[in-house]
Write an enzyme that holds these catalytic residues in place. Sequence first.
Site, mmCIF file in Angstrom:
data_model
loop_
_atom_site.group_PDB
_atom_site.id
_atom_site.type_symbol
_atom_site.label_atom_id
_atom_site.label_comp_id
_atom_site.label_asym_id
_atom_site.label_seq_id
_atom_site.Cartn_x
_atom_site.Cartn_y
_atom_site.Cartn_z
ATOM 1 N N HIS A 83 0.934 -1.159 0.027
ATOM 2 C CA HIS A 83 -0.066 0.013 0.155
ATOM 3 C C HIS A 83 0.899 1.065 0.148
ATOM 4 O O HIS A 83 2.236 1.182 0.075
ATOM 5 C CB HIS A 83 -0.845 -0.122 1.347
ATOM 6 C CG HIS A 83 -0.315 0.108 2.391
ATOM 7 N ND1 HIS A 83 0.493 -0.800 2.957
ATOM 8 C CD2 HIS A 83 -0.414 0.831 3.594
ATOM 9 C CE1 HIS A 83 0.976 -0.599 4.247
ATOM 10 N NE2 HIS A 83 0.386 0.540 4.366
ATOM 11 N N HIS A 85 1.472 4.088 1.972
ATOM 12 C CA HIS A 85 1.578 4.802 3.181
ATOM 13 C C HIS A 85 3.207 5.007 3.139
ATOM 14 O O HIS A 85 4.096 4.622 2.484
ATOM 15 C CB HIS A 85 1.326 4.060 4.249
ATOM 16 C CG HIS A 85 -0.276 4.041 4.603
ATOM 17 N ND1 HIS A 85 -0.702 3.453 5.698
ATOM 18 C CD2 HIS A 85 -0.968 4.994 4.265
ATOM 19 C CE1 HIS A 85 -2.179 3.709 5.567
ATOM 20 N NE2 HIS A 85 -2.335 4.472 4.746
ATOM 21 N N ASP A 87 5.817 5.219 4.813
ATOM 22 C CA ASP A 87 7.044 4.215 5.357
ATOM 23 C C ASP A 87 6.821 2.813 4.690
ATOM 24 O O ASP A 87 7.627 2.115 4.886
ATOM 25 C CB ASP A 87 6.510 3.763 6.861
ATOM 26 C CG ASP A 87 5.403 3.158 7.207
ATOM 27 O OD1 ASP A 87 4.049 3.510 6.378
ATOM 28 O OD2 ASP A 87 5.152 2.240 7.815
ATOM 29 N N HIS A 88 6.162 2.854 3.489
ATOM 30 C CA HIS A 88 6.234 1.750 2.637
ATOM 31 C C HIS A 88 6.778 1.844 1.269
ATOM 32 O O HIS A 88 7.459 0.908 0.624
ATOM 33 C CB HIS A 88 4.875 1.260 2.602
ATOM 34 C CG HIS A 88 4.323 0.426 3.945
ATOM 35 N ND1 HIS A 88 4.383 -1.144 4.086
ATOM 36 C CD2 HIS A 88 3.958 0.809 5.096
ATOM 37 C CE1 HIS A 88 3.964 -1.409 5.275
ATOM 38 N NE2 HIS A 88 4.000 -0.131 5.838
#
Length: 295
Positions: A83, A85, A87-88
């Site tokens: 996904h 976000h 931090d990804h």
Amino acid sequence: MAHLKSKLLEIDIEPGAVSEVSPLLRRVTAPNPSVMTGPGTNAYIVGRKELAIIDPGPSISSHVSAMLEGCSGARLRWIIVTHTHPDHSPAAMLLAEATGAELVGAMIENDGHQDTSFQADRQLQDGDVFANDEFTLRAVHTPGHVGNHYCFFLEEEKTLFTGDHIMQGTTVVVIPPSGDMADYLHSLEKLKTLNAEYLAPAHGHVMLDADSVIQGLIDHRLAREAKVVSAFEKCSSGTLDQLLPLVYDDVDPKVLPVAKIALWSHLLKLETDGRASKQAGATIEQEIWSLTGSA
């Protein structure tokens, strides 16, 4: 898979290290530890000759360098995000520029929590397969934490990459409006049908006994929902702030701001189920909730 099981006994996760997890799997953890990310965001390198990276994580130069080191001598073909976000997915573009790999993910309207730098070359669909002579990786749409969340099942090792849908050592925050508690529970039931043996989360260690972990999360969420309903026996109606200490009287006060988001998602599910209703307020915090039919 004995090698994988031995790695599950690790105590420490070392950011920046390329850790061998199994014959097909290596892990590189980003140096972004926090209350929300645990030890940091795990990027998983799948394969040995032709590779996929799942969840490249934040755009930190040392982390990108570590992932490129892990890909040395092989072809990185796919950069896949569970996904978008922050931090990804932000490191995805840097990896693509360095390697020419295809960027794969599901785009979503920005709800204030998205990495707007990510642009997919291929839009994910439920059931998409990424395969070569070494491995078969299958995409599983798992909305709940957020609407564009996907997990990925590595068939050869019965390992499920869970992103933020399942985290080790903690529960996941379901963030409305894109996040949805009913979707989250449905997605957990869907994952049980895969018969996975191992769960490889974006935060924390790989977990054994996948079905038990998944069922435990379902039981936990339903038990919390029951506490929401029980709270109305003490407070016939109330705002989020009034209900919060009743529903989350068993957590560290430091996590109550996050718990309030979870409470909101539970109330929205009860509203969808026809079991709760609200009186509109000027803000979400000022909405007054009650059980349907209650005083």
